[in-house]
Design an enzyme around this catalytic site. Sequence first.
Site, PDB file in Angstrom:
ATOM      1  N   CYS A 160      31.322-102.204 158.491  1.00  0.00           N
ATOM      2  CA  CYS A 160      31.083-103.012 159.694  1.00  0.00           C
ATOM      3  C   CYS A 160      30.260-102.235 160.716  1.00  0.00           C
ATOM      4  O   CYS A 160      30.777-101.345 161.405  1.00  0.00           O
ATOM      5  CB  CYS A 160      32.408-103.441 160.304  1.00  0.00           C
ATOM      6  SG  CYS A 160      32.194-104.386 161.820  1.00  0.00           S
TER       7      CYS A 160
ATOM      8  N   CYS B 200      31.367-102.800 164.382  1.00  0.00           N
ATOM      9  CA  CYS B 200      32.601-102.094 164.767  1.00  0.00           C
ATOM     10  C   CYS B 200      32.353-100.597 164.948  1.00  0.00           C
ATOM     11  O   CYS B 200      32.903 -99.985 165.856  1.00  0.00           O
ATOM     12  CB  CYS B 200      33.684-102.257 163.694  1.00  0.00           C
ATOM     13  SG  CYS B 200      33.817-103.883 162.983  1.00  0.00           S
ATOM     14  N   ASP B 201      31.581-100.000 164.055  1.00  0.00           N
ATOM     15  CA  ASP B 201      31.542 -98.534 163.985  1.00  0.00           C
ATOM     16  C   ASP B 201      30.198 -97.892 164.354  1.00  0.00           C
ATOM     17  O   ASP B 201      30.118 -96.669 164.450  1.00  0.00           O
ATOM     18  CB  ASP B 201      31.909 -98.085 162.555  1.00  0.00           C
ATOM     19  CG  ASP B 201      33.304 -98.536 162.170  1.00  0.00           C
ATOM     20  OD1 ASP B 201      34.147 -98.655 163.072  1.00  0.00           O
ATOM     21  OD2 ASP B 201      33.554 -98.786 160.980  1.00  0.00           O
TER      22      ASP B 201
END
Length: 320
Positions: free
Chosen positions: A145, A148-149
């Site tokens: 992701c 997200c990261d």
Amino acid sequence: MQDFFNIQDIEEEYDVVVLGGGPAGMTAAMYAARDDLKTLVLEKQFPGGQVAITEFVENYPGFYEGIMGADLSENFYKHAEKFGVLIRSGECLSIEMDKEYKILNIKNMDKPIRTKSIILCLGAHWKKLDVPGENKFYGRGVSFCATCDGSFYKDKEIAVVGGGDSAIEEGLYLTKFASKVTIIHRRDKLRAAKIYQDRAFANDKIEFLWDSVVTAVNGEQQVESLSIKNVKTEEESELKIAGVFVFIGQTADTELVKELVKLDESGFIVADESTETSVPGIFAAGDVRWKPLRQITTAVSDGSVAAKGAQKYIGETFGE
Ligand code: NAP
């Protein structure tokens, strides 16, 4: 917005239960409720599906300036809510048939739910590389992701694996943070749409490693490098990176229904444009259904068709 985690007000019987709260599920629920069907959406993770963790969506018609994935998924949620859909956190553990009714057993609920029809919008999850180190370093340098990261890799060198739309789109997004993004692809031609290819080739921060596969993810506490093999020359090398993002396609989330409805050899639900599965009254919409193109547009299309199918089925079967 509703209290997603309050499962006390889930009733024992519905016309339509939608499993999965991504674009397909929210659209199916919105159409069903608007047609006066008592409708429940159950989502086992967070509402919104993959769109909710997509940074920016620029090919959803009507939003010509693009829209943040999180905002689009919130709009889907509010739209379903507006027509009276109950949207709740819940994991369906099993589905049984009781003549024409379907009985759903839900985790942490004492009583099962009875429903006249089900719309399966279970989605899909990212495929893994299946190499040593991948599981060990998940969350410590291995990610599926970018939204997200990505921000963890400011000014660092990272890698993306894959050559499809996801790999290239997410690779481009990651150049916002990383100093260099190496895209590792097993062939020497990308599968991604030309618009993404052109952008990636023009981006100074992106490099390509063609005809190459990852054979191991290495490090001590965090990912430090990848072992790479050139599939043409068999040459092996090491690529030093701080993180690797894997976008090599998806697998349908059909574990729950694998004994219930017909699946194809890749695990996707077999249902034609009507979205009807092999079981009357059970429909499949979105990424979980076999289809040539997985997009938000095709998911919402499926959702609306499935809701109409459920309405017709309920009318014919239950005389309503
Ligand atoms: P995909 O199109 O299936 O591409 C997967 C990529 O990973 C391919 O390049 C494939 O290589 C490679 N690959 C597969 N297995 C591999 C393995 N074991 N090791 C190394 N590489 C491997 O998947 P996707 O990119 O996630 O896209 C899925 C669907 O979503 C598509 O329909 C796509 O159009 C859509 N999508 C659309 C958008 C958009 O329009 N904005 C964004 C994302 C996704 P080969 O090419 O050699 O097969």
